[in-house]
Design a protein around this motif. Structure first.
Motif, PDB file in Angstrom:
ATOM      1  N   GLU A 145       0.833  -1.208   0.000  1.00 55.00           N
ATOM      2  CA  GLU A 145       0.000   0.000   0.000  1.00 55.00           C
ATOM      3  C   GLU A 145       0.866   1.256   0.000  1.00 55.00           C
ATOM      4  OE1 GLU A 145      -2.408  -0.405   3.459  1.00 55.00           O
ATOM      5  OE2 GLU A 145      -3.686  -1.974   2.588  1.00 55.00           O
ATOM      6  N   GLU A 195     -10.912  -2.301 -11.458  1.00 52.27           N
ATOM      7  CA  GLU A 195     -11.208  -0.866 -11.409  1.00 52.27           C
ATOM      8  C   GLU A 195      -9.915  -0.096 -11.199  1.00 52.27           C
ATOM      9  OE1 GLU A 195     -12.989   1.495 -11.943  1.00 52.27           O
ATOM     10  OE2 GLU A 195     -15.068   1.364 -11.258  1.00 52.27           O
ATOM     11  N   SER A 211     -18.659   1.271  -9.915  1.00 58.67           N
ATOM     12  CA  SER A 211     -18.063  -0.056  -9.795  1.00 58.67           C
ATOM     13  C   SER A 211     -19.143  -1.121  -9.643  1.00 58.67           C
ATOM     14  CB  SER A 211     -17.117  -0.114  -8.593  1.00 58.67           C
ATOM     15  OG  SER A 211     -16.124   0.873  -8.682  1.00 58.67           O
ATOM     16  N   ALA A 256      -8.758  -3.243  -7.416  1.00 55.38           N
ATOM     17  CA  ALA A 256      -8.615  -1.865  -7.875  1.00 55.38           C
ATOM     18  C   ALA A 256      -7.256  -1.321  -7.454  1.00 55.38           C
ATOM     19  CB  ALA A 256      -9.735  -0.993  -7.306  1.00 55.38           C
ATOM     20  N   THR A 260      -8.512   3.209  -3.463  1.00 53.67           N
ATOM     21  CA  THR A 260      -9.830   3.536  -2.906  1.00 53.67           C
ATOM     22  C   THR A 260      -9.711   4.688  -1.921  1.00 53.67           C
ATOM     23  OG1 THR A 260     -11.731   2.732  -1.643  1.00 53.67           O
ATOM     24  CG2 THR A 260      -9.582   1.816  -1.055  1.00 53.67           C
ATOM     25  N   LEU A 295     -13.806  -6.721  -2.329  1.00 65.38           N
ATOM     26  CA  LEU A 295     -12.961  -5.709  -2.960  1.00 65.38           C
ATOM     27  C   LEU A 295     -11.576  -5.721  -2.324  1.00 65.38           C
ATOM     28  CD1 LEU A 295     -12.477  -3.146  -4.716  1.00 65.38           C
ATOM     29  CD2 LEU A 295     -13.336  -1.805  -2.766  1.00 65.38           C
ATOM     30  N   THR A 296     -10.543  -5.776  -3.167  1.00 62.13           N
ATOM     31  CA  THR A 296      -9.161  -5.670  -2.711  1.00 62.13           C
ATOM     32  C   THR A 296      -8.479  -4.570  -3.519  1.00 62.13           C
ATOM     33  OG1 THR A 296      -9.101  -8.061  -2.279  1.00 62.13           O
ATOM     34  CG2 THR A 296      -6.990  -6.901  -2.332  1.00 62.13           C
ATOM     35  N   THR A 297      -7.780  -3.673  -2.829  1.00 68.65           N
ATOM     36  CA  THR A 297      -7.114  -2.575  -3.530  1.00 68.65           C
ATOM     37  C   THR A 297      -5.613  -2.581  -3.240  1.00 68.65           C
ATOM     38  OG1 THR A 297      -7.474  -0.979  -1.733  1.00 68.65           O
ATOM     39  CG2 THR A 297      -9.208  -1.175  -3.396  1.00 68.65           C
ATOM     40  N   ASN A 333      -4.599   2.917  -0.730  1.00 67.82           N
ATOM     41  CA  ASN A 333      -5.788   3.560  -0.190  1.00 67.82           C
ATOM     42  C   ASN A 333      -5.449   4.952   0.343  1.00 67.82           C
ATOM     43  OD1 ASN A 333      -4.877   3.198   2.676  1.00 67.82           O
ATOM     44  ND2 ASN A 333      -5.082   1.042   2.095  1.00 67.82           N
TER      45      ASN A 333
END
Length: 212
Positions: free
Chosen positions: A5, A123, A132, A151, A154, A171-173, A176
């Motif tokens: 991240e 996304e 989405s 994505a 977020t 949902l996994t991003t 963030n």
């Protein structure tokens, strides 16, 4: 995941795919005033960053959604990244329009999506989750299963988390809002004083008034 991240947050800030302006906010297309602006299309112009994002999105899909049989990108921001990931994984790719094409076959989903496919949707950015989840409904209405969404970034709005939970979508991003703020402070992009503004905005972004 925390290290990833932070890494992605650093890269998005470096290339100005994400900009922070707490004292000179942006105006989104929705009319909202915001201290952050995100345009992940910029990552496509930087081969090393583009590859990192592609590889990490593909890794998440392999780890969390190994049953996936197709990849779908949300138009327009996630079309290119979705195609790159599908190519890396050797899976079919389609993209999902925001509205049906106004001529020809009037497609909402472009490409060939086989019925009963197990689809991972890609996304570039998740805000409230409205567009989405509209893509999720399009895939489900086509007779396919959405096994998850991945994505790049977020904002982490509470309303988004609620919407995804109600829609039963995982949902996994890659990064963030919190990671971006942390990275921005560590690189002196923003000051400690700016953090309060950024945190206050996210509590109620629709009604946030920068002049208060």
């Amino acid at each position: 995941m925390k290290a990833l991240e932070k890494l992605i947050a650093d890269k998005l800030l470096q290339i100005k795919a994400i900009k922070l302006q707490p004292v000179n906010p942006f105006t989104w297309a929705s009319g909202w005033k915001s201290p952050i602006y995100c345009d992940n299309r910029k990552t496509l112009s930087y081969p090393a960053i583009r590859s990192t994002i592609k590889i990490e999105l593909a890794r998440i899909i392999c780890e969390k959604y190994p049953e996936a049989t197709a990849i779908a990108g949300v138009a327009t921001g996630a079309i290119a990244q979705g195609a790159l990931v599908a190519d890396l994984l050797g899976l079919p790719f389609v993209y999902i329009r925001s509205t049906p094409k106004d001529h020809g076959l009037e497609n909402l989903i472009e490409g060939e999506l086989k019925p009963d496919s197990k689809v991972v949707i890609i996304e570039d950015l998740v805000s409230t989750g409205g567009s989405s989840l509209k893509a999720v409904r399009a895939v489900r209405n086509f007779g396919c299963e959405v096994v998850g969404m991945v994505a790049i970034f977020t904002h982490g709005f509470a309303t988004s988390e609620k919407n995804f939970k109600e829609a039963k979508v995982s949902l996994t991003t890659l990064s963030n809002y919190n990671a971006v703020i942390e990275a921005a402070v560590q690189t002196d992009y923003i000051t400690e004083e700016d953090i309060a503004i950024l945190q206050e905005w996210r509590k109620d972004p629709e009604n946030w008034d920068p002049n208060k």
